[in-house]
Design an enzyme around this catalytic site. Structure first.
Site, PDB file in Angstrom:
ATOM      1  N   HIS A  74     -18.600 -16.003  44.779  1.00  0.00           N
ATOM      2  CA  HIS A  74     -19.997 -16.223  45.193  1.00  0.00           C
ATOM      3  C   HIS A  74     -20.267 -15.735  46.620  1.00  0.00           C
ATOM      4  O   HIS A  74     -21.237 -15.031  46.867  1.00  0.00           O
ATOM      5  CB  HIS A  74     -20.355 -17.712  45.133  1.00  0.00           C
ATOM      6  CG  HIS A  74     -20.161 -18.340  43.787  1.00  0.00           C
ATOM      7  ND1 HIS A  74     -20.354 -17.661  42.609  1.00  0.00           N
ATOM      8  CD2 HIS A  74     -19.792 -19.600  43.423  1.00  0.00           C
ATOM      9  CE1 HIS A  74     -20.129 -18.478  41.589  1.00  0.00           C
ATOM     10  NE2 HIS A  74     -19.766 -19.651  42.053  1.00  0.00           N
TER      11      HIS A  74
ATOM     12  N   ASP B 143     -21.445 -14.043  37.602  1.00  0.00           N
ATOM     13  CA  ASP B 143     -21.330 -14.828  38.827  1.00  0.00           C
ATOM     14  C   ASP B 143     -22.716 -15.455  38.973  1.00  0.00           C
ATOM     15  O   ASP B 143     -23.690 -14.760  39.288  1.00  0.00           O
ATOM     16  CB  ASP B 143     -21.028 -13.924  40.027  1.00  0.00           C
ATOM     17  CG  ASP B 143     -20.905 -14.731  41.311  1.00  0.00           C
ATOM     18  OD1 ASP B 143     -21.721 -15.631  41.520  1.00  0.00           O
ATOM     19  OD2 ASP B 143     -19.988 -14.456  42.104  1.00  0.00           O
ATOM     20  N   HIS B 144     -22.828 -16.764  38.720  1.00  0.00           N
ATOM     21  CA  HIS B 144     -24.174 -17.328  38.585  1.00  0.00           C
ATOM     22  C   HIS B 144     -24.967 -17.250  39.890  1.00  0.00           C
ATOM     23  O   HIS B 144     -26.188 -17.314  39.869  1.00  0.00           O
ATOM     24  CB  HIS B 144     -24.136 -18.748  37.999  1.00  0.00           C
ATOM     25  CG  HIS B 144     -23.775 -19.828  38.963  1.00  0.00           C
ATOM     26  ND1 HIS B 144     -22.487 -20.095  39.322  1.00  0.00           N
ATOM     27  CD2 HIS B 144     -24.543 -20.715  39.652  1.00  0.00           C
ATOM     28  CE1 HIS B 144     -22.476 -21.100  40.183  1.00  0.00           C
ATOM     29  NE2 HIS B 144     -23.704 -21.497  40.403  1.00  0.00           N
TER      30      HIS B 144
HETATM   31  C1  BG6 Z   1     -19.103 -22.985  40.697  1.00  0.00           C
HETATM   32  C2  BG6 Z   1     -17.863 -23.617  41.277  1.00  0.00           C
HETATM   33  O1  BG6 Z   1     -18.886 -21.625  40.442  1.00  0.00           O
HETATM   34  O2  BG6 Z   1     -20.173 -23.117  41.629  1.00  0.00           O
HETATM   35  C3  BG6 Z   1     -18.101 -25.075  41.600  1.00  0.00           C
HETATM   36  O3  BG6 Z   1     -16.800 -23.507  40.336  1.00  0.00           O
HETATM   37  C4  BG6 Z   1     -19.327 -25.221  42.493  1.00  0.00           C
HETATM   38  O4  BG6 Z   1     -16.968 -25.662  42.205  1.00  0.00           O
HETATM   39  C5  BG6 Z   1     -20.513 -24.462  41.924  1.00  0.00           C
HETATM   40  O5  BG6 Z   1     -19.618 -26.594  42.610  1.00  0.00           O
HETATM   41  C6  BG6 Z   1     -21.666 -24.439  42.906  1.00  0.00           C
HETATM   42  O6  BG6 Z   1     -22.780 -23.873  42.281  1.00  0.00           O
HETATM   43  P1  BG6 Z   1     -24.248 -24.238  42.745  1.00  0.00           P
HETATM   44  O7  BG6 Z   1     -25.117 -23.387  41.890  1.00  0.00           O
HETATM   45  O8  BG6 Z   1     -24.429 -25.719  42.487  1.00  0.00           O
HETATM   46  O9  BG6 Z   1     -24.330 -23.933  44.198  1.00  0.00           O
END
Ligand code: BG6
Length: 478
Positions: A234, A171-172
Site C-alpha cells: 500500500h 491492492d485495495h
Molecule cells: C490490509 C492489511 O491490506 O489493509 C490490514 O492487511 C490493514 O492489516 C488494512 O488493517 C488497512 O486497510 P484500510 O483500508 O482500512 O486502511
C-alpha cells in the site's frame, strides 16, 4: 460473453466483509452482468441455502441500513452458489469443472481470497484441469509472497497457467477515491506540475496509521509484520503515484510503466543504513478510546516472544532527476492514537522571508477517515501589523460531490476486473521491484538483530520514529 465469479476462500473474512457486500452494491446499481453467478468456494461442507444465509448475515451487518434493500438482496441471492472443495486436490478441480460445465461459453473470474500458500496450487490445478483457458481471469490478493524469491515463485506458477493480461493483482489502496484523485490533481491541473520536484519540495510524508490491532489475524500477521502487510504494497503504491512521471495515456500499461520506474529508482537501503533509515516498533499494552488493550505478544495466535514489527517508519530516497535529495518518509502502524491515511507534500520555505512568522506551505491529501485535499497558505491576520497565520484552502471531496454515493475500494476494483481494466492493478514487474527493494531491509533487520522498539498502544509510535525526522529538523504532520 457471460462471466461467473468464483471466490476461493468464500467463507473467509475478506469474502464476507468486503467482496460480497461490494458485489451486492454493484448488483443493486445494476452494474453486474445480468447472468453472472457468484460462486463461493471453501472446504466447509455447506448447502447453497446455508451459504446464502451466511452471506446475508454478513452483508446486513456491513451495509448501511438504507442501502440494504430486501428486494435487491433477494435478487442478488439468486446469483449466489456454493461449492465445497479442497484447493490442493486436483480431483476436486475436475469436479468443479463439471459443476461449471453447464455452459461452455461462459468465462470465469477466479478470485483468490485465500491464504497465499494456496495460490500456486490453485493456479496449477486450474491449468491441469483445463479451467484456465482464454476466457478466464484470476485475481490475487496481497501479500504476494513474503520475499522476492517467494513472490517470483508465485508469479511463475500463476504465469504458467495464465498470461499476464489475465492476472489482476489487487491492492485495495489503489481503489480508494482519493488515491485516484491524487492522479486527477497531478495530471489534470497545470498548477502543480512546475512545483512538483526537488527545487520546490522539501520532503514528502506518507502515513497510514490504524487504531486496530491484529484482531483475528494473529497467525498471518505474526509471520508478515507491518513491512510485508502494509509498506511493501500500500505505502509503496502511494509513493509511486506521488512520484511518477505523467503517463502518456491513462491506460494500464502506460500508468504501470511509470510506476515501475519509481520502484526501480528507490535507493537501496542495506548494511548500516538499515539502522539509520528505518525504525521498527511493536505495540505494548495501552489505552485506545478509553479501553485497555493488550501488548501485541498477548494477542491471539501470536508468539509470546514475537519480534514481529507492528509499526515501521522509513526514510526513502528516489534516485532520479525529479526527486534527488527529497526524502520520502513512510510510516505505518497498528494500535496508534488514531486512524488516518494521508500524504503531505511539504514545500520549501520562500527563498527570502519578509515576515518573521512565515511558514512553508504544505499540501495535504487525506484518504481517510475523510476524503480531503487542502493546501496550507500563509495569510495576514485582520487588523494592524503584518502578522501571518496559516489558513487552509480546502477541497472537501465528500461535500463537493455529496449527491454521489461513496464507493468502497473493492466495488471499483471488482468492476474493473469484470470490465477487464487493469490500470489500478499491480503488474508482475511492480511487485517484484518492490520486493527487490524491501528484501535487503528485512535482511538487515535480521543481520543486525534489530528488535522492534516498544510503543504503548494509543501513542504515536516509538520515539525513534520521531528522531528519524528530527535529526533533519523536520517533524511528522500531526
Ligand atoms: C490490509 C492489511 O491490506 O489493509 C490490514 O492487511 C490493514 O492489516 C488494512 O488493517 C488497512 O486497510 P484500510 O483500508 O482500512 O486502511
Amino acid at each position: 460473453m457471460p462471466y461467473d465469479m468464483l471466490v476461493f476462500g468464500g467463507t473467509g473474512d475478506l469474502a464476507l466483509h468486503k467482496l460480497l457486500p461490494a458485489l451486492y452494491h454493484l448488483h443493486r446499481e445494476q452494474r453486474l452482468p445480468a447472468s453472472m453467478r457468484i460462486i463461493g468456494i471453501s472446504r466447509k461442507l455447506l448447502a447453497r441455502q446455508s451459504y446464502i444465509e451466511l452471506a446475508e448475515r454478513h452483508c446486513r451487518a456491513q451495509i448501511e441500513g438504507k442501502d440494504f434493500i430486501e428486494a435487491s438482496w433477494q435478487s442478488f441471492s439468486q446469483r449466489l452458489e456454493y461449492f465445497a472443495m479442497n484447493a490442493e486436490q486436483t480431483a476436486d478441480f475436475s469436479r468443479l469443472g463439471h459443476f461449471l460445465a453447464t455452459d461452455s461459453q461462459r468465462g470465469c473470474i477466479y478470485y483468490l481470497a485465500t491464504a497465499p500458500h494456496l495460490f500456486e496450487s490453485i493456479a496449477s490445478n486450474l491449468a491441469l484441469t483445463g479451467l484456465a483457458g482464454g476466457n478466464t481471469r484470476i485475481v490475487i490478493e496481497k501479500p504476494i509472497g513474503h520475499s522476492l524469491q517467494s513472490a517470483l515463485a508465485i508469479n511463475n506458477a500463476i504465469g504458467k497457467a495464465f498470461s499476464e493480461e489475465q492476472v489482476f493483482r489487487i491492492d485495495h489502496y489503489l481503489g480508494k477515491e482519493t488515491v485516484q484523485n491524487l492522479m486527477a490533481l497531478r495530471f489534470a491541473n497545470a498548477l502543480f506540475e512546475p512545483v512538483w520536484r526537488s527545487a520546490h519540495i522539501d520532503h514528502v510524508q506518507i502515513s497510514v496509521t490504524e487504531t486496530l490491532g491484529v484482531e483475528n489475524r494473529g497467525a498471518y500477521y505474526d509471520h508478515a509484520g507491518a513491512m510485508r502487510d502494509m509498506l511493501q504494497n500500500h505505502l509503496l503504491q502511494l509513493l509511486c503515484l506521488v512520484a511518477m512521471e505523467a503517463p502518456v495515456r491513462f491506460d494500464a500499461d502506460s500508468v504501470r510503466n511509470e510506476k515501475v520506474k519509481i520502484l526501480q529508482a528507490l535507493k537501496p537501503i542495506h548494511g548500516l543504513d538499515v539502522r539509520d533509515k528505518t525504525v521498527r516498533g511493536q505495540y505494548s499494552a495501552g489505552q485506545i478510546g478509553g479501553h485497555s488493550t493488550p501488548a501485541y505478544y498477548f494477542e491471539k495466535d501470536v508468539d509470546n516472544d514475537s519480534d514481529t514489527e507492528t509499526f515501521v517508519a522509513i526514510e526513502v530516497e528516489i534516485d532520479n532527476w525529479r526527486w534527488a535529495g527529497v526524502p520520502f518518509y513512510l510510516r505505518t502502524g497498528k494500535r496508534l492514537a488514531n486512524k488516518a491515511s494521508e500524504i503531505i507534500i511539504q514545500f520549501k520555505p520562500v527563498p527570502h522571508s519578509l515576515f518573521s512568522d512565515s511558514q512553508a506551505n504544505h499540501l495535504l491529501i487525506r484518504l481517510q477517515p475523510e476524503e480531503r485535499i487542502s493546501i496550507e497558505l500563509m495569510a495576514k491576520t485582520p487588523g494592524k501589523g503584518m502578522h501571518l497565520e496559516p489558513v487552509e484552502l480546502e477541497i472537501n471531496l465528500a461535500k463537493a460531490f455529496q449527491d454521489n454515493r461513496r464507493w468502497e475500494a473493492y466495488e471499483r476494483l471488482l468492476l474493473d476486473v469484470i470490465e477487464n481494466d487493469s490500470t489500478l492493478f499491480m503488474r508482475r514487474d511492480e511487485v517484484e521491484a518492490a520486493w527487490q527493494w524491501v528484501d535487503p531491509i528485512l535482511k538487515g533487520w535480521q543481520q543486525h538483530y534489530q528488535r522492534p522498539r516498544p510503543y504503548p498502544a494509543g501513542s504515536s509510535g516509538p520515539e525513534q520514529a520521531h528522531s528519524l525526522l528530527e535529526k533533519n529538523a523536520r517533524a511528522w504532520h500531526q
